[in-house]
Design an enzyme around this catalytic site. Structure first.
Site, PDB file in Angstrom:
ATOM      1  N   SER A   1       0.222   0.682  -0.378  1.00  0.00           N
ATOM      2  CA  SER A   1      -1.007   1.024   0.132  1.00  0.00           C
ATOM      3  C   SER A   1      -1.570  -0.335   0.457  1.00  0.00           C
ATOM      4  CB  SER A   1      -2.131   1.511  -1.122  1.00  0.00           C
ATOM      5  OG  SER A   1      -3.288   1.581  -0.542  1.00  0.00           O
ATOM      6  N   GLY A   2      -2.141  -0.451   1.611  1.00  0.00           N
ATOM      7  CA  GLY A   2      -2.887  -1.513   2.356  1.00  0.00           C
ATOM      8  C   GLY A   2      -1.728  -2.313   2.969  1.00  0.00           C
ATOM      9  N   VAL A   3      -0.650  -2.059   3.205  1.00  0.00           N
ATOM     10  CA  VAL A   3       0.570  -2.867   3.929  1.00  0.00           C
ATOM     11  C   VAL A   3       0.251  -2.837   5.523  1.00  0.00           C
ATOM     12  CG1 VAL A   3       2.331  -1.078   4.277  1.00  0.00           C
ATOM     13  CG2 VAL A   3       3.017  -3.611   3.834  1.00  0.00           C
ATOM     14  N   GLY A   4      -0.513  -1.546   6.075  1.00  0.00           N
ATOM     15  CA  GLY A   4      -0.671  -1.537   7.298  1.00  0.00           C
ATOM     16  C   GLY A   4      -0.271  -0.551   8.184  1.00  0.00           C
TER      17      GLY A   4
ATOM     18  N   GLY B   1      -1.129   2.719   8.497  1.00  0.00           N
ATOM     19  CA  GLY B   1      -2.181   3.209   9.226  1.00  0.00           C
ATOM     20  C   GLY B   1      -2.373   2.481  10.570  1.00  0.00           C
TER      21      GLY B   1
ATOM     22  N   ARG C   1     -13.244   9.148   2.864  1.00  0.00           N
ATOM     23  CA  ARG C   1     -14.028   7.827   3.054  1.00  0.00           C
ATOM     24  C   ARG C   1     -14.938   8.163   3.867  1.00  0.00           C
ATOM     25  NH1 ARG C   1      -7.917   4.987   3.386  1.00  0.00           N
ATOM     26  NH2 ARG C   1      -7.638   4.855   1.102  1.00  0.00           N
TER      27      ARG C   1
ATOM     28  N   ARG D   1     -10.255  -4.302   3.158  1.00  0.00           N
ATOM     29  CA  ARG D   1     -10.228  -2.991   3.737  1.00  0.00           C
ATOM     30  C   ARG D   1     -11.690  -2.413   2.929  1.00  0.00           C
ATOM     31  NH1 ARG D   1      -5.720   1.634   3.549  1.00  0.00           N
ATOM     32  NH2 ARG D   1      -6.669   1.732   1.473  1.00  0.00           N
TER      33      ARG D   1
ATOM     34  N   ARG E   1      -3.583   0.847  -7.318  1.00  0.00           N
ATOM     35  CA  ARG E   1      -2.506   0.940  -6.090  1.00  0.00           C
ATOM     36  C   ARG E   1      -1.882  -0.431  -6.095  1.00  0.00           C
ATOM     37  NH1 ARG E   1      -4.988   3.933  -0.970  1.00  0.00           N
ATOM     38  NH2 ARG E   1      -5.813   5.750  -2.145  1.00  0.00           N
TER      39      ARG E   1
ATOM     40  N   ASN F   1       5.437  -6.517   7.652  1.00  0.00           N
ATOM     41  CA  ASN F   1       4.406  -6.549   8.510  1.00  0.00           C
ATOM     42  C   ASN F   1       3.482  -7.858   8.212  1.00  0.00           C
ATOM     43  OD1 ASN F   1       1.969  -6.210  10.042  1.00  0.00           O
ATOM     44  ND2 ASN F   1       1.260  -4.633   8.601  1.00  0.00           N
ATOM     45  N   ASP F   2       3.972  -9.142   8.862  1.00  0.00           N
ATOM     46  CA  ASP F   2       3.487 -10.230   8.528  1.00  0.00           C
ATOM     47  C   ASP F   2       2.511 -10.535   9.600  1.00  0.00           C
ATOM     48  OD1 ASP F   2       2.761 -13.073   7.959  1.00  0.00           O
ATOM     49  OD2 ASP F   2       4.644 -13.686   7.761  1.00  0.00           O
TER      50      ASP F   2
HETATM   51  N1  LIG Z   1      -0.322  -7.741   9.786  1.00  0.00           N
HETATM   52  C1  LIG Z   1      -1.681  -7.724   9.223  1.00  0.00           C
HETATM   53  N2  LIG Z   1      -2.326  -9.025   8.831  1.00  0.00           N
HETATM   54  C2  LIG Z   1      -3.574  -8.606   8.529  1.00  0.00           C
HETATM   55  N3  LIG Z   1      -4.269  -7.488   8.227  1.00  0.00           N
HETATM   56  C3  LIG Z   1      -3.574  -6.481   8.486  1.00  0.00           C
HETATM   57  C4  LIG Z   1      -2.404  -6.471   9.101  1.00  0.00           C
HETATM   58  N4  LIG Z   1      -2.112  -4.934   9.210  1.00  0.00           N
HETATM   59  C5  LIG Z   1      -2.951  -4.466   8.560  1.00  0.00           C
HETATM   60  N5  LIG Z   1      -3.902  -5.167   8.262  1.00  0.00           N
HETATM   61  C6  LIG Z   1      -5.320  -5.022   7.600  1.00  0.00           C
HETATM   62  O1  LIG Z   1      -4.871  -4.406   6.387  1.00  0.00           O
HETATM   63  C7  LIG Z   1      -5.678  -3.240   5.865  1.00  0.00           C
HETATM   64  C8  LIG Z   1      -4.930  -2.149   5.244  1.00  0.00           C
HETATM   65  O2  LIG Z   1      -4.346  -1.632   6.607  1.00  0.00           O
HETATM   66  P1  LIG Z   1      -4.076  -0.236   6.445  1.00  0.00           P
HETATM   67  O3  LIG Z   1      -4.984   0.554   6.371  1.00  0.00           O
HETATM   68  O4  LIG Z   1      -3.351   0.260   7.809  1.00  0.00           O
HETATM   69  O5  LIG Z   1      -3.055  -0.060   5.195  1.00  0.00           O
HETATM   70  P2  LIG Z   1      -2.068   1.315   4.953  1.00  0.00           P
HETATM   71  O6  LIG Z   1      -0.634   0.995   4.692  1.00  0.00           O
HETATM   72  O7  LIG Z   1      -2.222   2.426   5.775  1.00  0.00           O
HETATM   73  O8  LIG Z   1      -2.899   1.631   3.552  1.00  0.00           O
HETATM   74  P3  LIG Z   1      -2.921   3.216   2.857  1.00  0.00           P
HETATM   75  O9  LIG Z   1      -1.692   3.469   2.416  1.00  0.00           O
HETATM   76  O10 LIG Z   1      -4.020   2.936   1.693  1.00  0.00           O
HETATM   77  O11 LIG Z   1      -3.443   4.049   3.591  1.00  0.00           O
HETATM   78  C9  LIG Z   1      -6.844  -2.891   7.065  1.00  0.00           C
HETATM   79  O12 LIG Z   1      -7.848  -3.412   6.941  1.00  0.00           O
HETATM   80  C10 LIG Z   1      -5.787  -3.604   8.286  1.00  0.00           C
HETATM   81  O13 LIG Z   1      -6.769  -3.984   9.287  1.00  0.00           O
HETATM   82  N1  LIG Z   2       3.754  12.228  -0.241  1.00  0.00           N
HETATM   83  C1  LIG Z   2       2.821  11.926   0.550  1.00  0.00           C
HETATM   84  N2  LIG Z   2       2.099  10.742   0.830  1.00  0.00           N
HETATM   85  C2  LIG Z   2       1.052  10.635   1.479  1.00  0.00           C
HETATM   86  C3  LIG Z   2       0.672  11.749   2.341  1.00  0.00           C
HETATM   87  N3  LIG Z   2      -0.571  11.428   3.040  1.00  0.00           N
HETATM   88  C4  LIG Z   2      -0.664  10.135   2.687  1.00  0.00           C
HETATM   89  N4  LIG Z   2       0.073   9.803   1.760  1.00  0.00           N
HETATM   90  C5  LIG Z   2       0.078   8.439   1.165  1.00  0.00           C
HETATM   91  O1  LIG Z   2      -0.773   8.240   0.203  1.00  0.00           O
HETATM   92  C6  LIG Z   2      -1.147   6.822   0.066  1.00  0.00           C
HETATM   93  C7  LIG Z   2      -2.645   6.660  -0.052  1.00  0.00           C
HETATM   94  O2  LIG Z   2      -3.259   6.980   1.065  1.00  0.00           O
HETATM   95  P1  LIG Z   2      -4.751   6.884   1.187  1.00  0.00           P
HETATM   96  O3  LIG Z   2      -5.149   7.507   2.494  1.00  0.00           O
HETATM   97  O4  LIG Z   2      -5.438   7.307   0.187  1.00  0.00           O
HETATM   98  O5  LIG Z   2      -5.111   5.358   1.267  1.00  0.00           O
HETATM   99  C8  LIG Z   2      -0.302   6.340   1.313  1.00  0.00           C
HETATM  100  O6  LIG Z   2       0.717   5.595   0.751  1.00  0.00           O
HETATM  101  C9  LIG Z   2      -0.010   7.362   2.011  1.00  0.00           C
HETATM  102  O7  LIG Z   2       1.187   6.840   2.904  1.00  0.00           O
HETATM  103  C10 LIG Z   2       1.491  13.168   2.143  1.00  0.00           C
HETATM  104  O8  LIG Z   2       0.980  14.037   3.036  1.00  0.00           O
HETATM  105  N5  LIG Z   2       2.248  12.927   1.465  1.00  0.00           N
END
Ligand SMILES: Nc1ncnc2c1ncn2[C@@H]1O[C@H](COP(=O)(O)OP(=O)(O)OP(=O)(O)O)[C@@H](O)[C@H]1O
Ligand SMILES: Nc1nc2c(ncn2[C@@H]2O[C@H](COP(=O)(O)O)[C@@H](O)[C@H]2O)c(=O)[nH]1
Length: 401
Positions: free
Chosen positions: A144-147, A149, A175, A268, A279, A302-303
């Site tokens: 979570s938070g790696v980027g 999305g 959210r 975020r 997380r 993802n640096d």
């Molecule tokens: N390479 C990067 N450098 C700096 N900030 C980044 C980078 N990639 C993403 N971010 C920022 O990090 C935050 C988390 O990114 P994002 O929401 O895409 O994570 P996620 O992996 O989808 O998280 P989750 O699993 O919780 O949904 C966001 O605010 C985003 O703008």
């Molecule tokens: N196994 C599954 N994981 C999922 C699905 N949709 C999202 N995710 C993962 O949950 C976490 C948290 O998401 P968040 O939106 O609450 O930040 C994240 O790692 C997603 O990749 C799913 O359908 N199945």
């Protein structure tokens, strides 16, 4: 040239081979497969919105009300049924929308047999027939938070007609900016658990204290649009997809460090302190599994966001000019009342306008030689083409007969 067999199933025969008499309705079709007569369309409940299925077992002279799985086709003004094999029935719905015309009722496929063991009843299963094949889905995982999305959104923005997002179900609260049906299907736990039990999910997992899952329909809807499906799911979910019959590309996204992951998650600002800590705790085991398990085909760091996105595009073969739209051609079959259907080994020829082949105005061939997928999702690989009744059509019929 021998006479090709013609099937007129628009009206039910007064008497079926077993000697039973049925009430004839124009929206019913009956077909015999393996000692059973399948009556399709004639729901007992007149108000039913979907096509019903009843089975007459000729060996016991008993009616069976089967367990019906998959997405059921809506009722229609009439239907045709032919059996391209002993395991399924092909249904053509009269007067239906172009993308909703051809359906399959599986009666003895491996999926049906497996479900019969689970349910302890006779099972039949619907799936919609789709032209062409789906592209390999892309599974993106990472802590979570790696980027994830952020990267997926960039891809969808740059190539809107090429990729489609699989909208997951979750029991977590939305959210502030999240919309139901777009970011997630926000669902009650009891509803989601029932749907999981009913086999509607490709995968599901408990993640950071909530239930998340990918429905089969979510993935199929993207493929129906002719797009490549992207799943943003956790590592447990990726493992389940890997274990399924679906072939996909698995990509794991890694943070440059735990400190940077924490900074991004906090910046975020979508989680409470308690959730952030949960997380981050989960991130450690996710990273271990992601990097070392061999589950993933590719690992991306993802640096710098721009650099990581370029590497992702390269992986997907998008560093050139590959992002053009995938066209899904409209299907333009709308059968008039008195058609005839010619069934060959792998082809079904449908004459529209007249039962006489030479006089028919339009002639379609359905090629069922490369079907794949099936219930409870879609049956894909169907080829449909219009043939010239004067020359090519006759040649096809010649080969069949
Ligand atoms: N390479 C990067 N450098 C700096 N900030 C980044 C980078 N990639 C993403 N971010 C920022 O990090 C935050 C988390 O990114 P994002 O929401 O895409 O994570 P996620 O992996 O989808 O998280 P989750 O699993 O919780 O949904 C966001 O605010 C985003 O703008
Ligand atoms: N196994 C599954 N994981 C999922 C699905 N949709 C999202 N995710 C993962 O949950 C976490 C948290 O998401 P968040 O939106 O609450 O930040 C994240 O790692 C997603 O990749 C799913 O359908 N199945």
């Amino acid at each position: 040239m021998g006479e090709a067999p013609a099937f007129y199933i628009e009206e039910l025969p007064e008497e079926l081979p077993s000697g039973i008499t049925l009430k004839s309705r124009s929206c019913e079709a009956a077909i015999d497969i393996g000692g059973k007569t399948y009556l399709i369309g004639g729901a007992d409940d007149e108000s039913a919105l979907s096509l019903g299925v009843r089975i007459f077992d000729k060996s016991t002279s008993q009616w069976i009300n089967p367990t019906v799985l998959g997405t059921k086709p809506k009722t229609c003004k009439g239907l045709w049924a032919v059996s391209p094999g002993q395991d399924r029935v092909l249904i053509i719905r009269k007067g239906s929308q172009p993308d909703d015309g051809i359906w399959f009722l599986e009666v003895d496929t491996p999926y049906v047999r497996e479900q019969e063991k689970l349910h302890g009843t006779k099972v039949v299963a619907w799936s919609k027939g789709m032209r062409g094949n789906a592209q390999k889905p892309i599974v993106i995982s990472g802590p979570s938070g790696v980027g994830k999305g952020t990267l997926v959104n960039k891809l969808m923005e740059e190539f809107p007609s090429f990729f489609g997002f699989s909208v997951s179900h979750t029991t977590r609260a939305p959210r502030v900016m999240e919309k139901d049906g777009i970011h997630y299907h926000f669902t009650e736990k009891s509803v989601m658990e029932r749907d999981i039990k009913d086999g509607k999910f490709l995968e599901y997992a408990s993640v950071h204290g909530n239930l998340y899952g990918t429905s089969i329909e979510a993935v199929e809807l993207v493929a129906d649009e002719g797009k490549r499906c992207i799943l943003d799911i956790d590592v447990q979910g990726a493992r389940s997809v890997r274990a399924s019959s679906i072939e996909a590309m698995f990509i794991f996204i890694c943070p440059p460090s735990m400190e940077e992951l924490e900074r991004r998650l906090r910046a975020r600002g979508t989680e409470t302190e308690e959730q952030v800590l949960k997380r981050l705790r989960n991130a450690k085991s996710e990273l271990e599994q992601g990097v070392s398990s061999g589950l993933f085909d590719h690992i991306l760091y993802n640096d710098n966001l721009g650099d990581c996105y370029q590497r992702l595009k390269k992986l997907l073969g998008l560093d050139g000019n590959a992002g053009s739209a995938v066209q899904s051609l409209p299907l333009e079959i709308n059968l008039p009342l008195k058609d005839s259907v010619y069934v060959g080994k792998n082809k079904i020829i449908i004459c529209c306008g007249s039962s006489e082949l030479k006089e028919s105005h339009s002639l379609f061939a359905l090629d069922v030689s490369s079907l794949n997928g099936g219930a409870p999702g879609r049956t894909r690989g169907l080829a449909i083409y219009q043939v010239d009744p004067c020359c090519e059509g006759l040649e096809v019929i010649n080969k069949l007969s």
